[in-house]
Write an enzyme that holds these catalytic residues in place. Sequence first.
Site, PDB file in Angstrom:
ATOM      1  CB  CYS B  87      -0.966  -0.058   1.179  1.00 15.64           C
ATOM      2  SG  CYS B  87      -2.363   1.072   1.005  1.00 15.64           S
ATOM      3  CG  HIS B 195      -3.272  -3.611   3.505  1.00 17.33           C
ATOM      4  ND1 HIS B 195      -2.339  -2.972   4.289  1.00 17.33           N
ATOM      5  CD2 HIS B 195      -3.890  -2.641   2.806  1.00 17.33           C
ATOM      6  CE1 HIS B 195      -2.384  -1.670   4.067  1.00 17.33           C
ATOM      7  NE2 HIS B 195      -3.326  -1.443   3.173  1.00 17.33           N
ATOM      8  CD  GLU B 197      -0.814  -5.687   6.210  1.00 17.07           C
ATOM      9  OE1 GLU B 197      -0.474  -6.215   5.142  1.00 17.07           O
ATOM     10  OE2 GLU B 197      -1.120  -4.475   6.319  1.00 17.07           O
TER      11      GLU B 197
END
Lengths: 84, 233
Positions: B87, B195, B197
């Site tokens: 990002c 993302h 994660e």
Amino acid sequence: MRFDVLVEVKLRPGIADPQGATVERALPALGFAGIDTVRVGKAIRFAVEAADEEGARTQAVEVTDRLLSNPVIEEAEITVGPAR
Amino acid sequence: MTSRVGVVVFPGTNCEHDVVAALGSLGAAAELVWHGADSLAGLDAVVLPGGFAHGDYLRPGALARFSPVMEAVARFAAEGGPVVGICNGFQVLTEAGLLPGALQKNAGLRFLCTTVTIRVETSRSVLTSGVAPGTELRIPINHFEGNYTCDEDTLARLRDEDRIVFRYVENPNGSVDGIAGVSNEGGNVVGLMPHPERASAAILGSTDGIVLLRALLASAGLRSGSGPAALAG
């Protein structure tokens, strides 16, 4: 000597400008007709200390190339004049 | 040996703890690295996480590029070290010239916070090694400036050199060719808007990001001397 610098940063021709397009679409709703090719950019002003106008311009160009604009999507127009 | 992963924190970064937790849950030793650091010695991989580095002032990534740590990141990348920008981290890597192109405001001017499906296009990157091309993953996006842009020559080169790492199955932001992530020539520097994660535990709604984080740790492991390449060497 002290010089005033104006850097106008705009998107390169051909790069889509979603902000400009949105502003343009809003205009008819406000009663404005006949306005097109709206492009949104930014204006950055600063003062620079240099021996002469050429020196001030050289510095402004370097600052613009290295930081103020991203040459991948933007181009810049630089105006230099004596400090007011 | 456990892989050591540095997670870079700029003023305004806000996804660093998510990345540390996700990598930690997979067995890595992940640690925060302040943007003023001038060395990445001892690290096996580096992640530039999401957020708003330096407030995103001027342009996302424009000021972060000049943080001292970025010279160390450039050296680390040049030596073949795995570097992943997520990002805002992707935006920083493009501004720093470590990845080609730029990230423009989303077409439609909407801030997008949603889960999208992306397709892995190549396994020739540190984030997708061992992942079959064509694999579809559900991963969250969260951005206003994720509209990937580059000139035609760059796009042709990215295609020819197999450097488009991810594409959106349904393009959410106007990115050229639906690009969600790209790599450098060596495949060791990867940037992506989604993302991984945030898709690393069942409670988050998706675990599809784990395969990517594991691939990164495998690449880091090769570097730390615990992997097969080091044994063979």
